[in-house]
Scaffold this motif. Structure first.
Motif, mmCIF file in Angstrom:
data_model
loop_
_atom_site.group_PDB
_atom_site.id
_atom_site.type_symbol
_atom_site.label_atom_id
_atom_site.label_comp_id
_atom_site.label_asym_id
_atom_site.label_seq_id
_atom_site.Cartn_x
_atom_site.Cartn_y
_atom_site.Cartn_z
ATOM 1 N N THR A 106 -12.205 -15.135 17.381
ATOM 2 C CA THR A 106 -11.968 -13.748 16.981
ATOM 3 C C THR A 106 -10.482 -13.454 17.053
ATOM 4 O O THR A 106 -9.828 -13.714 18.074
ATOM 5 N N SER A 107 -9.899 -12.916 15.992
ATOM 6 C CA SER A 107 -8.468 -12.615 15.982
ATOM 7 C C SER A 107 -8.180 -11.397 16.850
ATOM 8 O O SER A 107 -9.069 -10.586 17.127
ATOM 9 N N VAL A 108 -6.921 -11.252 17.262
ATOM 10 C CA VAL A 108 -6.519 -10.112 18.070
ATOM 11 C C VAL A 108 -6.739 -8.821 17.289
ATOM 12 O O VAL A 108 -7.135 -7.795 17.857
ATOM 13 N N THR A 109 -6.500 -8.861 15.984
ATOM 14 C CA THR A 109 -6.712 -7.679 15.150
ATOM 15 C C THR A 109 -8.179 -7.266 15.153
ATOM 16 O O THR A 109 -8.511 -6.081 15.279
ATOM 17 N N GLU A 110 -9.075 -8.257 15.036
ATOM 18 C CA GLU A 110 -10.504 -7.958 15.063
ATOM 19 C C GLU A 110 -10.922 -7.390 16.418
ATOM 20 O O GLU A 110 -11.737 -6.464 16.500
ATOM 21 N N VAL A 111 -10.333 -7.924 17.482
ATOM 22 C CA VAL A 111 -10.645 -7.412 18.825
ATOM 23 C C VAL A 111 -10.161 -5.975 18.945
ATOM 24 O O VAL A 111 -10.872 -5.103 19.459
ATOM 25 N N ALA A 112 -8.958 -5.704 18.452
ATOM 26 C CA ALA A 112 -8.405 -4.355 18.515
ATOM 27 C C ALA A 112 -9.306 -3.362 17.800
ATOM 28 O O ALA A 112 -9.610 -2.280 18.319
ATOM 29 N N HIS A 113 -9.783 -3.715 16.616
ATOM 30 C CA HIS A 113 -10.648 -2.825 15.852
ATOM 31 C C HIS A 113 -11.984 -2.617 16.559
ATOM 32 O O HIS A 113 -12.535 -1.503 16.568
ATOM 33 N N ALA A 114 -12.523 -3.685 17.185
ATOM 34 C CA ALA A 114 -13.789 -3.566 17.905
ATOM 35 C C ALA A 114 -13.656 -2.645 19.106
ATOM 36 O O ALA A 114 -14.651 -2.075 19.574
ATOM 37 N N CYS A 115 -12.415 -2.495 19.590
ATOM 38 C CA CYS A 115 -12.166 -1.652 20.761
ATOM 39 C C CYS A 115 -11.682 -0.257 20.377
ATOM 40 O O CYS A 115 -11.245 0.512 21.252
#
Length: 301
Positions: free
Chosen positions: A260-269
């Protein structure tokens, strides 16, 4: 206590081989027998067991003898033979005694009660406690429920019977325990109110969405000011501060998945901007999201 239902609980005997063990607090419970005697003359001659044997009388009258003690028993009495007790039960011929009975052994687990510690189990383990009681609590209801689930067994019966079996053992012990052994601190003193618990769940369920105090308050039908004050008084933190921490805790867990990319993690949060996520993450964890992933969530000092 509805003893009429117990009188119709003959299927109780079908628990043999079906409910053999359960967990009651820190104790492993092993069941040995499940029985039911109709209201007809009978006598259970002097004998003893290596386990606890319990009888609930639902009708008639009789005598329960243990050692040198003799007790007249009848409908609504529960009586107990502890391991090693020599005892017998004799039904009256004029008014035959009807009983449901069960037997079990207790094994304290690794985290069982310490020496001298007392609780519900003391009603069983303390041999100075009475052998006959009328404090039957929910025993009649539990016997009836166990009989209803004994036959035919249906999918999920293991969980249902295990829970009912544990309740039966605890309520059995309570019937013979001293009142002071049953006193315990209510969890209500430390439990969150329903409104605050609901707000916490709402936050947890919506971490990826934009959120305001007004929206959270509306979910529990409170004004924003009241919701914020209540939440802070019970948790020690504000709604938005708690939301930020929950989002970052989620982010820390998601970052351990290298796919999972950092961008995807950011959006999930709930962060639309990855830079804002990285800044917030560093302020809490002391390093960047990428460093957190490289360290596999462990900070070496």
């Amino acid at each position: 206590m509805n003893l009429e239902n117990v009188a119709r609980a003959g299927a109780f005997t079908e628990l043999s081989g079906v409910l053999q063990t359960c967990q009651a607090g820190a104790f492993q419970v092993d069941f040995f027998s499940w029985g039911f005697y109709p209201t007809s003359p009978w006598r259970n001659y002097w004998h003893r067991h290596s386990f606890y044997e319990v009888c609930l009388a639902y009708g008639g009258a009789g005598r329960f003898s243990t050692g040198a003690e003799h007790h007249d028993v009848g409908a609504g009495d529960v009586f107990l033979a502890r391991p090693g007790d020599v005892h017998e039960i004799e039904s009256s011929r004029a008014e035959p005694l009807g009983i449901a009975f069960w037997s079990f052994a207790l094994r304290a687990g690794q985290h069982g009660p310490g020496p001298g510690e007392r609780g519900w189990w003391s009603g069983l383990t303390d041999t100075t406690r009475p052998a006959v009681s009328r404090r039957t609590g929910s025993l009649a209801s539990l016997v009836t429920a166990l009989a209803e689930h004994a036959a035919p067994v249906r999918s999920g019966y293991e969980s249902v019977l295990s829970g009912l079996g544990a309740a039966l053992v605890v309520d059995t012990a309570r019937a013979f325990a001293a009142e002071e052994d049953l006193c315990t601190r209510s969890p209500a003193a430390t439990r969150l109110s329903p409104a605050v618990a609901a707000m916490q769940r709402y936050l947890a369920d919506n971490l990826s969405r934009p959120m305001t105090v007004r929206e959270v308050a509306a979910a529990v039908h409170l004004s924003p000011r009241h919701a914020e004050r209540l939440f802070r008084s019970e948790t020690g933190g504000s709604l938005m501060a708690t939301l930020r921490r929950m989002r970052l805790d989620l982010g820390a867990a998601l970052l351990l998945d290298s796919g999972t990319s950092v961008t995807e993690v950011a959006h999930a949060c709930g962060y639309a901007d990855v830079r804002a996520f990285s800044t917030a993450f560093r302020s809490v964890y002391g390093h960047s999201p990428l460093a957190h992933r490289e360290l596999e969530g462990t900070l070496h000092l």
